[in-house]
Enzyme design. Structure first.
Site, mmCIF file in Angstrom:
data_model
loop_
_atom_site.group_PDB
_atom_site.id
_atom_site.type_symbol
_atom_site.label_atom_id
_atom_site.label_comp_id
_atom_site.label_asym_id
_atom_site.label_seq_id
_atom_site.Cartn_x
_atom_site.Cartn_y
_atom_site.Cartn_z
ATOM 1 N N ARG A 179 37.799 34.118 42.831
ATOM 2 C CA ARG A 179 38.360 35.660 42.364
ATOM 3 C C ARG A 179 38.490 35.648 40.665
ATOM 4 O O ARG A 179 39.116 36.516 40.153
ATOM 5 C CB ARG A 179 39.429 36.042 42.714
ATOM 6 C CG ARG A 179 39.264 36.243 44.825
ATOM 7 C CD ARG A 179 38.230 37.242 44.757
ATOM 8 N NE ARG A 179 38.235 37.255 46.337
ATOM 9 C CZ ARG A 179 37.191 36.503 46.974
ATOM 10 N NH1 ARG A 179 36.204 35.803 46.371
ATOM 11 N NH2 ARG A 179 36.904 36.677 48.225
ATOM 12 N N SER A 229 41.017 43.273 50.813
ATOM 13 C CA SER A 229 42.070 42.448 50.987
ATOM 14 C C SER A 229 43.196 42.645 49.855
ATOM 15 O O SER A 229 42.585 42.650 48.619
ATOM 16 C CB SER A 229 41.716 41.015 50.799
ATOM 17 O OG SER A 229 40.595 40.907 51.808
ATOM 18 N N GLU A 299 45.371 40.714 45.022
ATOM 19 C CA GLU A 299 43.957 40.966 44.775
ATOM 20 C C GLU A 299 43.824 42.231 43.934
ATOM 21 O O GLU A 299 42.852 42.304 43.191
ATOM 22 C CB GLU A 299 43.169 40.433 45.958
ATOM 23 C CG GLU A 299 41.678 40.326 45.492
ATOM 24 C CD GLU A 299 41.034 39.550 46.622
ATOM 25 O OE1 GLU A 299 39.779 40.157 47.144
ATOM 26 O OE2 GLU A 299 41.458 38.591 47.129
#
Length: 304
Positions: A179, A229, A299
């Site tokens: 990420r 998410s 996130e």
């Protein structure tokens, strides 16, 4: 009517991109998948790399806070809005096929990029077909799903540096990780991305994408607004399982709730505010840390 400074900048931006491409007090709830967010002072939509360069330079010269917007699929915007200029990349929407390469401008949705790849009989991007973000956003966060990540297929990209210089970066120069990427850490502005794909059978590519989309729809709360998410995967654990084991499925503040379908998602049940979402996220973090000693890192990106 905004402040004199805002109006002066708006006039400069209109001279660059055209009057119709600059909006004042634009509700950000219309530009995020959470469907949450107050008005941005200015909302500008450049159509070319040259316009984008000039827009960013004008904002920098004016000392104006700016935020680059793709599809708003990982974003929670404050109910009070954004005191600055949102630079919207939705007009960066062109896709070109060159042999086994797929060249996409930053604002192209991953869904459209995958459809174009399938149409051209190019395989490798199927994993991304259900990710609700843009090509530029995927490079920014090395987006992935179902055992595939952007770094697997991205060959190169063109981006503007913080100084406004247009540069080409090869994949091995982008420091891809979980990420994250150099795009994110250095504040690069992606203009277009080149994917290196493999020849494949169109029917097989489509069948794989259909299967992944069915699996996603069965497991994820796609019927509600969310930012995908909510938390990154903590090393050695799964966020959704930790949240479920903590007894937090369905935990709710106002219209913000932990999804009963997949605990890894905080969803907007209708008219959630950004503060309600933040309260749910904080409670989940606190409880998971208290019960299991694991900190869940969001996130979701918060603006501001």
């Amino acid at each position: 009517m905004g402040t004199p400074e805002t109006e002066a900048l708006a006039a400069k931006l209109e001279a660059i991109v055209g009057t119709g491409q600059v909006k004042r007090d634009e509700p950000m709830s219309e530009h995020t998948t959470f469907k949450i967010g107050g008005p941005a002072d200015l909302f500008v939509t450049p159509g070319t790399t040259e316009e984008l360069q000039k827009v960013l330079a004008a904002c920098k010269e004016a000392g104006e806070p700016t935020f680059l917007l793709g599809l708003g699929s990982d974003l929670l915007v404050d109910d009070g809005g954004y005191r600055g200029t949102i630079v919207n990349l939705s007009r960066f929407d062109k896709v070109e096929v060159q042999g086994t390469r797929l060249i996409c401008q930053a604002g192209v949705s991953l869904k459209d990029a995958c459809a174009k790849a399938c149409e051209a009989g190019l395989s490798g991007l199927e994993f991304a077909c259900g990710i609700p973000g843009s090509v530029g956003g995927a490079a920014f966060m090395n987006a992935g799903a179902y055992d595939g990540v952007t770094a697997d297929v991205l060959e190169s990209l063109r981006a503007l540096t913080p100084e406004g210089e247009l540069k080409t970066y090869q994949a091995d120069e982008l420091d891809f990780g979980y990420r994250k990427s150099r795009v994110r850490t250095e504040g690069l502005v992606v203009c277009d991305v080149t994917y290196a794909l493999e020849p494949g059978d169109k029917a097989e590519i489509q069948a794989k994408m259909d299967d992944l989309n069915e699996r996603r729809a069965a497991k994820q709360p796609l019927e509600y607004g969310s930012a995908g998410s909510t938390f990154k995967r903590p090393e050695g654990y799964f966020a959704g399982k930790l949240i479920t084991d903590a007894g937090l499925k369905g935990y709710r503040v106002g219209d913000a709730a932990v999804s009963t379908k997949h605990a890894g998602f905080v969803v907007n049940l209708g008219h959630a505010t950004s503060e309600e979402v933040r309260l749910v996220i904080r409670h989940v973090q606190d409880e998971v840390l208290r019960q299991f000693g694991v900190f869940l890192e969001p996130e979701v990106r918060f603006l501001p």
